[in-house]
Motif scaffolding. Structure first.
Motif, PDB file in Angstrom:
ATOM      1  N   ARG A 187       0.851  -1.187   0.000  1.00 15.37           N
ATOM      2  CA  ARG A 187       0.000   0.000   0.000  1.00 15.37           C
ATOM      3  C   ARG A 187       0.891   1.242   0.000  1.00 15.37           C
ATOM      4  O   ARG A 187       1.947   1.265   0.631  1.00 15.37           O
ATOM      5  N   ARG A 188       0.446   2.266  -0.701  1.00 15.53           N
ATOM      6  CA  ARG A 188       1.191   3.528  -0.784  1.00 15.53           C
ATOM      7  C   ARG A 188       0.960   4.324   0.494  1.00 15.53           C
ATOM      8  O   ARG A 188      -0.188   4.585   0.884  1.00 15.53           O
ATOM      9  N   TRP A 239       6.015   2.558  -0.764  1.00 16.77           N
ATOM     10  CA  TRP A 239       5.278   1.315  -0.696  1.00 16.77           C
ATOM     11  C   TRP A 239       5.609   0.608   0.611  1.00 16.77           C
ATOM     12  O   TRP A 239       6.769   0.420   0.934  1.00 16.77           O
ATOM     13  N   SER A 287      -1.515  -6.137  -5.996  1.00 16.82           N
ATOM     14  CA  SER A 287      -0.597  -5.620  -4.976  1.00 16.82           C
ATOM     15  C   SER A 287      -0.147  -6.661  -3.962  1.00 16.82           C
ATOM     16  O   SER A 287       0.617  -6.331  -3.046  1.00 16.82           O
ATOM     17  N   GLN A 339       3.928  -8.998  -6.420  1.00 14.58           N
ATOM     18  CA  GLN A 339       4.917  -7.942  -6.614  1.00 14.58           C
ATOM     19  C   GLN A 339       6.346  -8.493  -6.651  1.00 14.58           C
ATOM     20  O   GLN A 339       7.203  -7.959  -7.362  1.00 14.58           O
ATOM     21  N   ASP A 377       8.148   1.064 -10.696  1.00 18.63           N
ATOM     22  CA  ASP A 377       7.004   1.982 -10.710  1.00 18.63           C
ATOM     23  C   ASP A 377       6.923   2.691 -12.065  1.00 18.63           C
ATOM     24  O   ASP A 377       7.941   3.155 -12.597  1.00 18.63           O
ATOM     25  N   TYR A 381       1.186   7.199 -15.158  1.00 23.08           N
ATOM     26  CA  TYR A 381       0.067   6.337 -14.778  1.00 23.08           C
ATOM     27  C   TYR A 381      -1.052   6.390 -15.819  1.00 23.08           C
ATOM     28  O   TYR A 381      -1.383   7.457 -16.338  1.00 23.08           O
ATOM     29  N   ASP A 407      -4.176  -1.453  -7.089  1.00 18.73           N
ATOM     30  CA  ASP A 407      -3.121  -2.052  -7.911  1.00 18.73           C
ATOM     31  C   ASP A 407      -1.860  -1.200  -7.867  1.00 18.73           C
ATOM     32  O   ASP A 407      -1.913   0.023  -7.627  1.00 18.73           O
ATOM     33  N   CYS A 408      -0.733  -1.839  -8.135  1.00 18.94           N
ATOM     34  CA  CYS A 408       0.544  -1.134  -8.304  1.00 18.94           C
ATOM     35  C   CYS A 408       0.744  -0.898  -9.792  1.00 18.94           C
ATOM     36  O   CYS A 408       0.724  -1.847 -10.577  1.00 18.94           O
TER      37      CYS A 408
END
Length: 359
Positions: free
Chosen positions: A56-57, A62, A164, A169, A179, A183, A194-195
């Protein structure tokens, strides 16, 4: 031969059918056409994935968070999947499958529309491996096929809106994903947890970039290479070549539960770990796995090779039905501890004790 047929031929040449060792099943790979994409194609495919932790951001970084759930597909999900894959093929995209005994056990898809301006992304819209076939490198082969197709289509990068879960990952990290620089808002809105990742298909010079690393299990003739690598672990010298060494090597290579994993780059073994699967009478008679001897050659550190080995070990543990995988480290360095955390391990659920035995 059409352009599409030519590209698929190149992909089949690059991927080829891997030689399965130590009981692994033979898998074949090929492109899929719209006529065969239906619900029946997925009759023997098992989506099931038990997730315990996700990324999670938080404050721009992360972090790993507890987020237990089971990911599976309903009949409605399969109908949507069939419709999407058919559309991908009919609009000029790429759908590629992995088959074992004629049964679909893995697949990936890449959409045909380039986006992202200078980044020239192509969207890797899905990649999945059936639960009963994980741990055999199928996901890696499918990912390489997707990269090859996207490269042939003139893309610079693959774009992935990725699950995620820490194990998912770890796979994408092992494949070289980072990353995304830009986006895709459609993906962000559809799957906010989602990543958003990208994987480069080119070097800075514009030349093709192929992953030089091959992760597999050690072969019988590689004892001396393994021993040389262990000089970067805690060994001071290579042991004497005597009967005890030979007998130990034979035991290791002959034990179906002892997996000596290596990462090979340009013919050189640069990283390794051991994964031992231990039969167990508790937890519904499910085995567990133990990882040991995680090592990378000093000249090859920081390139993700050890992460690839750890991910391969996790695939083995999953394929063997293990309920957990464990490891110990003697390091107190935060960088080393974060390395294991980023690979999906935690240091909070258990307390480890060790007792050294005198000879």
């Amino acid at each position: 031969m059409t352009e599409s047929e030519s590209i698929y031929l190149k992909i089949d040449t690059v991927i080829s059918n891997p030689v399965m060792e130590r009981g692994m099943k033979m898998v074949t790979y090929r492109g899929l056409c719209t006529g065969e994409i239906d619900r029946e194609l997925f009759r023997d495919f098992i989506r099931h994935q038990k997730v315990t932790k996700c990324l999670r951001r938080q404050d721009g970084k992360w972090v790993v968070k507890d987020a237990p759930f089971t990911d599976d597909w309903s009949e409605e999900d399969y109908r949507t999947l069939v419709s999407c894959l058919k559309n991908t093929v009919s609009t000029g995209g790429f759908v590629y499958g992995a088959f074992c005994n004629g049964k679909l056990k893995g697949f990936t898809s890449v959409e045909s529309e380039v986006f992202g301006g200078e980044n020239r992304y192509l969207d890797l819209s899905c990649i999945h491996v059936s639960e009963d076939m994980r741990g055999q490198g199928i996901g890696k082969q499918l990912f390489f096929a997707a990269k090859e197709w996207a490269r042939e289509k003139g893309a610079k990068k693959l774009y992935i809106s990725a699950h995620s879960a820490v194990e998912s990952q770890a796979f994408y990290q092992a494949m070289g994903c980072v990353d995304a620089q830009e986006y895709n808002q459609k993906h962000v809105e559809a799957e906010p947890f989602d990543c958003q990742l990208e994987c480069s298909l080119e070097t800075a010079g514009g030349k093709e970039m192929r992953d030089p690393a091959i992760v597999r299990e050690a072969r019988w003739d590689e004892l001396q290479k393994i021993l040389a690598l262990y000089l970067f672990l805690h060994e001071k010298e290579i042991p004497e070549d005597n009967d005890q060494l030979k007998m130990t090597w034979e035991k290791i290579m002959g034990d179906k539960n002892h997996h000596l994993i290596v990462c090979e780059v340009d013919g050189m073994i640069v990283s390794s770990c051991v994964c031992v699967v231990i039969p167990n009478l508790t937890r519904n008679v499910r085995s567990y796995a133990f990882v040991e001897n995680v090592v990378t050659h000093g000249d090859y550190r920081g390139k993700g090779y050890a992460t690839k080995c750890l991910y391969y070990a996790k695939e083995i543990a999953e394929a063997e039905g293990c309920y957990k995988i464990m490891l110990l480290t003697g390091s107190r360095q935060e960088g080393t501890l974060n390395f294991y955390r980023n690979a999906g391990y935690n240091s909070t659920d258990k307390t480890a004790f060790i007792q050294w035995l005198e000879i």
